[in-house]
Design a protein around this motif. Structure first.
Motif, PDB file in Angstrom:
ATOM      1  N   LYS A   6      12.085  34.886  75.502  1.00  0.00           N
ATOM      2  CA  LYS A   6      12.717  34.367  76.722  1.00  0.00           C
ATOM      3  C   LYS A   6      12.426  35.307  77.904  1.00  0.00           C
ATOM      4  N   ILE A   7      12.590  36.601  77.662  1.00  0.00           N
ATOM      5  CA  ILE A   7      12.353  37.573  78.744  1.00  0.00           C
ATOM      6  C   ILE A   7      10.884  37.553  79.170  1.00  0.00           C
ATOM      7  N   SER A   8       9.982  37.476  78.181  1.00  0.00           N
ATOM      8  CA  SER A   8       8.557  37.493  78.528  1.00  0.00           C
ATOM      9  C   SER A   8       8.188  36.279  79.385  1.00  0.00           C
ATOM     10  N   ILE A  35      13.379  46.028  82.670  1.00  0.00           N
ATOM     11  CA  ILE A  35      14.011  45.306  81.563  1.00  0.00           C
ATOM     12  C   ILE A  35      14.910  46.247  80.766  1.00  0.00           C
ATOM     13  N   LEU A  36      16.091  45.759  80.445  1.00  0.00           N
ATOM     14  CA  LEU A  36      16.986  46.502  79.552  1.00  0.00           C
ATOM     15  C   LEU A  36      17.484  45.489  78.530  1.00  0.00           C
ATOM     16  N   SER A  37      16.863  45.480  77.342  1.00  0.00           N
ATOM     17  CA  SER A  37      17.260  44.455  76.387  1.00  0.00           C
ATOM     18  C   SER A  37      18.097  45.035  75.264  1.00  0.00           C
ATOM     19  N   GLN A  38      19.221  44.451  75.048  1.00  0.00           N
ATOM     20  CA  GLN A  38      20.149  44.826  73.953  1.00  0.00           C
ATOM     21  C   GLN A  38      20.500  46.305  73.968  1.00  0.00           C
ATOM     22  N   THR A  39      20.652  46.868  75.134  1.00  0.00           N
ATOM     23  CA  THR A  39      20.905  48.299  75.213  1.00  0.00           C
ATOM     24  C   THR A  39      22.099  48.653  76.093  1.00  0.00           C
ATOM     25  N   ALA A  85      16.279  43.256  87.919  1.00  0.00           N
ATOM     26  CA  ALA A  85      16.479  43.761  86.557  1.00  0.00           C
ATOM     27  C   ALA A  85      16.771  42.583  85.643  1.00  0.00           C
ATOM     28  N   ILE A  86      16.196  42.646  84.438  1.00  0.00           N
ATOM     29  CA  ILE A  86      16.528  41.655  83.418  1.00  0.00           C
ATOM     30  C   ILE A  86      17.328  42.385  82.341  1.00  0.00           C
ATOM     31  N   ILE A  87      18.557  41.942  82.158  1.00  0.00           N
ATOM     32  CA  ILE A  87      19.453  42.639  81.237  1.00  0.00           C
ATOM     33  C   ILE A  87      19.932  41.654  80.180  1.00  0.00           C
ATOM     34  N   CYS A 115      19.317  37.910  85.110  1.00  0.00           N
ATOM     35  CA  CYS A 115      18.367  38.429  86.095  1.00  0.00           C
ATOM     36  C   CYS A 115      19.172  38.789  87.326  1.00  0.00           C
ATOM     37  N   VAL A 116      19.196  40.070  87.656  1.00  0.00           N
ATOM     38  CA  VAL A 116      20.012  40.502  88.782  1.00  0.00           C
ATOM     39  C   VAL A 116      19.180  41.306  89.773  1.00  0.00           C
TER      40      VAL A 116
END
Lengths: 199, 373
Positions: free
Chosen positions: A11-13, A85-89, A110-112, A196-197
């Motif tokens: 999804k993020i990609s 990107i900050l995924s699951q963190t 940023a995508i979080i 997405c912020v």
């Protein structure tokens, strides 16, 4: 796709445009940024806390520094990336608010992504067992979990309003990574969420 | 020492302009190569040695008869795999293993240079290496790698010749020598110069060399290469020979014996004047600029940096490496970095550190894939 990506990473990609410049904070084995660099000509950098993760990234030819998102984001200049990107963190950060402010300072957006603590199974487990909930992305015991700042997607929306952070869009996914239609039950049925912020 | 026939050398019969303003009329470069240069000439790696190192990074050292100083990392099937790479390692300018230095014969006077040798810098060392690479017919290096002073040379390469290298691996190093580093070097130099046999550097035709001064310099420096906890772990307060104190000034403690051994074995293979010149070159090294951060090559060259530091290294602490990383990050360079957790201090880069070798190997593999070697 050269490697199978985790559902939220697919999804993020899809949110990343060609030729972007991306920083992946907590990039793990580097699969996402490797995919982006090979398939979308994205200029990628990563930060990863574990030595093993950095090693796996380097083996893919990626540029990754060992670092801690809690402390090492300050060094990056303003607007040096198109997307961070900050995924699951975020739920494992000591100061999530400062980290998010840094993310939107460094990147134009940023995508979080994070697990939604408002998910109905989480609520059910806590309601009936009275014990800290566990699931496939929150598998730890209360005493050894790195996830110290859990929130529901509603909490995150409130946070953005309070901090005057612009929410460009957000995606709610079920346990299988499928999109969920937004309605009054969204918080209940969302397993993980991608925001997405920007500032 | 300084037997010309022990070393593979090339003689350069053109002047070398030095940073101090002086020049060398001609000079020799002693070097070793390992592995084979491929047809595309894109598999050459330059390894830069540290203060007391030499060109024998692997194989057998023809002077000491001991294994090369980086045998653990360089060789067939090793991290720097000589089945894949053509590894070049040269003795630095100012050294005493065949490259022109203070113990070499000055062609004007027909005597050893001694203190008549011009003061050199890390930049000058790199100019000499650049000449060697040119002579070997290599357009672009796969990588320049070095630890400690070797890391300084690697950074200097990245600063001056970023377009001539694909990647640079600076290990346990810094962009400049700190006050503390200069202080330790100065004590070493003073020890040498206080030795009555030093004779203002003019000792080459004497029976006695300033070995005691040089040994003390080595002993001091050696402590800075270790860490307090490693010393404690290895030696503690263990006594050397007996169960009782001698109540004298003979060697009581194992650590005393160890340091003495380090000093004595060092003077057999190293020239005191070279020690003065090379330590000074390190002290002069500084890549910082007043305005634009560090003097390093930026992404337009597509140069990849991979830095290593060691948690217990107090000579070149991680904070120094992080300063370089910050500067490179701010300029969008392709930079990778890890800090290896170990108690073995600065010398870790020479030792069996599996985590260091693991990440090092991964980076090299990644670059092999990228370059399609």
């Amino acid at each position: 796709m050269t490697k199978i990506l985790r559902n939220d990473l697919i999804k993020i990609s899809n949110l990343i445009q060609k030729n972007e410049k991306v920083l992946d904070v907590g990039c793990g084995d580097g699969n996402l940024i490797y995919y982006l660099s090979k398939n979308k000509n994205v200029n990628c950098r990563g930060i990863e806390i574990t030595l093993k993760g950095v090693g796996l990234c380097l083996e893919k030819g990626l540029s990754v520094v060992q670092g801690d998102a809690n402390f090492d984001l300050e060094d990056y200049p303003d607007n040096s990336f198109s997307t961070v990107i900050l995924s699951q963190t975020i739920q494992a950060m000591i100061y999530p608010d400062r980290v998010i402010e840094n993310l939107i300072r460094i990147g134009r957006r940023a995508i979080i992504s994070f697990p939604n603590f408002g998910f109905w199974k989480v609520r059910r487990d806590f309601l009936f067992s009275g014990k800290m909930p566990k699931n496939k992305i929150l598998p730890f015991e209360w005493y050894n979990t790195p996830n110290i700042h859990l929130c529901s997607y509603k909490d995150f929306l409130d946070f953005c309003v309070k901090k005057k952070i612009i929410v460009d869009k957000f995606f709610c996914l079920d346990e299988y990574g499928n999109d969920i239609k937004k309605n009054i039950f969204t918080n209940l049925f969302t397993f993980q969420v991608i925001f997405c912020v920007s500032k | 020492m300084n037997n010309k026939y022990l070393f593979e050398q090339i003689d350069i019969n053109e002047p070398l302009k030095l940073d101090c303003g002086d020049h060398l009329k001609n000079y020799s470069i002693a070097f070793k190569t390992f592995g084979k240069l491929n047809k595309k000439k894109n598999n050459a790696i330059l390894i830069c040695h540290a203060l007391t190192g030499d060109q024998f990074c692997t194989g057998k050292n023809s002077v000491t008869k001991k294994p090369g100083w980086w045998n653990i990392l360089v060789g067939p099937g090793k991290v720097i795999d000589t089945n894949i790479f053509y590894v070049i390692c040269s003795n630095v300018l100012g050294g005493c293993m065949g490259t022109t230095g203070p113990s070499s014969i000055n062609s004007k006077t027909k005597k050893p240079f001694g203190l008549g040798f011009p003061v050199i810098t890390i930049g000058d060392m790199v100019s000499v290496q650049f000449k060697l690479i040119e002579k070997l017919g290599i357009e672009k290096l796969f990588s320049v790698i070095g630890g400690s002073m070797g890391g300084m040379q690697a950074l200097e390469w990245a600063s001056k010749y970023g377009h001539k290298i694909n990647s640079v691996i600076p290990i346990a190093t810094s962009y400049r020598h700190s006050a503390q580093n200069i202080a330790f070097h100065e004590i070493g130099r003073q020890a040498i110069m206080a030795d009555p046999f030093w004779k203002k550097g003019n000792y080459y035709n004497s029976k006695q060399f300033p070995t005691r001064g040089l040994a003390v310099a080595r002993m001091i420096a050696h402590i800075t290469y270790l860490s307090e906890s490693a010393l404690q772990r290895k030696f503690g307060r263990n006594l050397q020979n007996s169960k009782f104190f001698s109540f004298g000034f003979d060697t009581d403690f194992q650590i005393e014996s160890y340091l003495k051994h380090q000093g004595i074995s060092f003077v057999e293979r190293f020239d005191a004047n070279s020690y003065l010149y090379i330590t000074k070159a390190m002290d002069y090294f500084d890549l910082s600029t007043k305005t634009t951060g560090l003097r390093l090559s930026l992404p337009e060259n597509n140069l990849k940096y991979c830095f290593f530091s060691f948690s217990s290294d107090w000579l070149f602490p991680t904070s120094e490496t992080k300063t370089i990383i910050q500067s490179l990050k701010a300029n969008n360079a392709n930079v990778s970095f890890v800090e290896i957790q170990t108690d073995k201090g600065h010398d870790s880069f020479l030792l069996d550190e599996p985590k260091f070798h693991f990440v090092f190997r991964k980076f090299v593999r990644g670059q092999i894939k990228e370059s399609r070697l």
